[in-house]
Design a protein around this motif. Structure first.
Motif, short mmCIF file in Angstrom:
data_model
loop_
_atom_site.label_atom_id
_atom_site.label_comp_id
_atom_site.label_asym_id
_atom_site.label_seq_id
_atom_site.Cartn_x
_atom_site.Cartn_y
_atom_site.Cartn_z
N ARG A 127 13.19 -2.79 30.73
CA ARG A 127 11.88 -2.20 31.02
C ARG A 127 11.00 -3.18 31.80
O ARG A 127 10.32 -2.80 32.76
N GLN A 130 11.88 -3.53 35.44
CA GLN A 130 11.49 -2.37 36.25
C GLN A 130 10.00 -2.10 36.19
O GLN A 130 9.52 -1.12 36.76
N ASN A 131 9.26 -2.98 35.53
CA ASN A 131 7.83 -2.78 35.37
C ASN A 131 7.10 -2.92 36.71
O ASN A 131 7.22 -3.95 37.38
N GLU A 132 6.35 -1.91 37.10
CA GLU A 132 5.72 -1.90 38.42
C GLU A 132 4.70 -3.03 38.59
O GLU A 132 4.60 -3.63 39.66
N SER A 133 3.95 -3.30 37.52
CA SER A 133 2.95 -4.36 37.60
C SER A 133 3.62 -5.72 37.78
O SER A 133 3.20 -6.53 38.61
N LEU A 135 6.65 -6.29 39.01
CA LEU A 135 7.31 -6.33 40.31
C LEU A 135 6.33 -6.52 41.46
O LEU A 135 6.70 -7.02 42.52
N ALA A 136 5.09 -6.12 41.24
CA ALA A 136 4.06 -6.28 42.27
C ALA A 136 3.50 -7.71 42.30
O ALA A 136 2.71 -8.06 43.18
N HIS A 138 1.70 -9.00 39.77
CA HIS A 138 0.50 -9.12 38.95
C HIS A 138 0.79 -9.99 37.72
O HIS A 138 1.93 -10.04 37.25
N GLY A 152 1.14 -5.15 32.65
CA GLY A 152 0.46 -3.90 32.92
C GLY A 152 0.14 -3.21 31.60
O GLY A 152 -0.47 -3.81 30.71
N GLU A 154 2.47 -2.20 29.56
CA GLU A 154 3.64 -2.43 28.70
C GLU A 154 3.38 -3.60 27.76
O GLU A 154 2.90 -4.66 28.17
#
Length: 207
Positions: A127, A130-133, A135-136, A138, A152, A154
């Motif tokens: 998880r 693959q966490n968008e925050s 990977l960005a 942040h 994020g 999560e």
């Protein structure tokens, strides 16, 4: 050793399992003195394309600049007992490694050098990877006191040996850990001197 309570920084997603200590720092770089810093050699061959493999090039992506956390898959730090693998991670700037499992000697060496080996469930690592925050680029928060990772929205719990946790929170190295037990040590010595006076060195025996 610098105490670790929490940190907030980007976390590098290293989607690899079974990263061994030979990969973390190839042996040919260990001829150099530690004073020169080992960070530039971290995962050298997997970052620079050794044997055509650049699976660790993510470490050099601008969005993860200044990252103090690394997220990887199972069995991180397996292989040989070389402490230089931990030096390379620490010199690069990492203070926490998140993975489902670690090589035993690697994990022990990590704690002795102020690096948190945070054990999480395999599904939680997936998880996070693959966490968008994350990977960005942040910031991710690692809270050692609460044993949670926040990326994020999560929130993931992690495990760590209770003794290791105390060492890291207090910044104790081996000597400082012994000093923290001075009262217990002094009390034992006084009690033992009464109970077994014959066992004490002659200059410490009661008259």
């Amino acid at each position: 050793m610098k105490p670790f309570t929490s940190l907030s920084s980007p976390a590098v997603p290293l989607s690899l399992a079974n990263v061994d200590t030979d990969q973390l720092i190839p042996a040919r770089f260990m001829k150099r003195p530690r004073s020169e810093g080992y960070g530039g050699f971290l995962l050298h061959d997997l970052r620079r394309g050794g044997a055509g493999d650049t699976s660790a090039a993510v470490l050099d992506e601008p969005r993860f600049a200044g990252a103090a956390c690394l997220v990887a898959r199972r069995n991180f730090g397996c292989g040989s007992s070389r402490e230089a693998a931990v030096y390379a991670l620490a010199d690069f700037g990492f203070r926490c490694i998140v993975a489902p499992s670690f090589g035993d000697i690697f994990a022990s060496n990590a704690v002795k050098n102020g690096l948190v080996p945070a054990r999480v469930a395999e599904e939680d690592v997936e998880r996070l990877l693959q966490n968008e925050s994350l990977l960005a680029g942040h910031p991710v928060v690692i809270d050692l006191a609460e044993q949670v990772i926040r990326a994020g929205n999560e929130v993931v719990a992690f495990d760590i040996d209770i003794g290791w946790k105390a060492r890291l929170l207090n910044g104790w190295d081996d000597i400082e850990l012994t000093r923290a037990k001075c009262r217990e040590i002094d009390a034992f010595r006084a009690r033992d001197l009464i109970e077994r006076p014959w066992a004490a060195p002659s200059n410490n025996r009661p008259d």
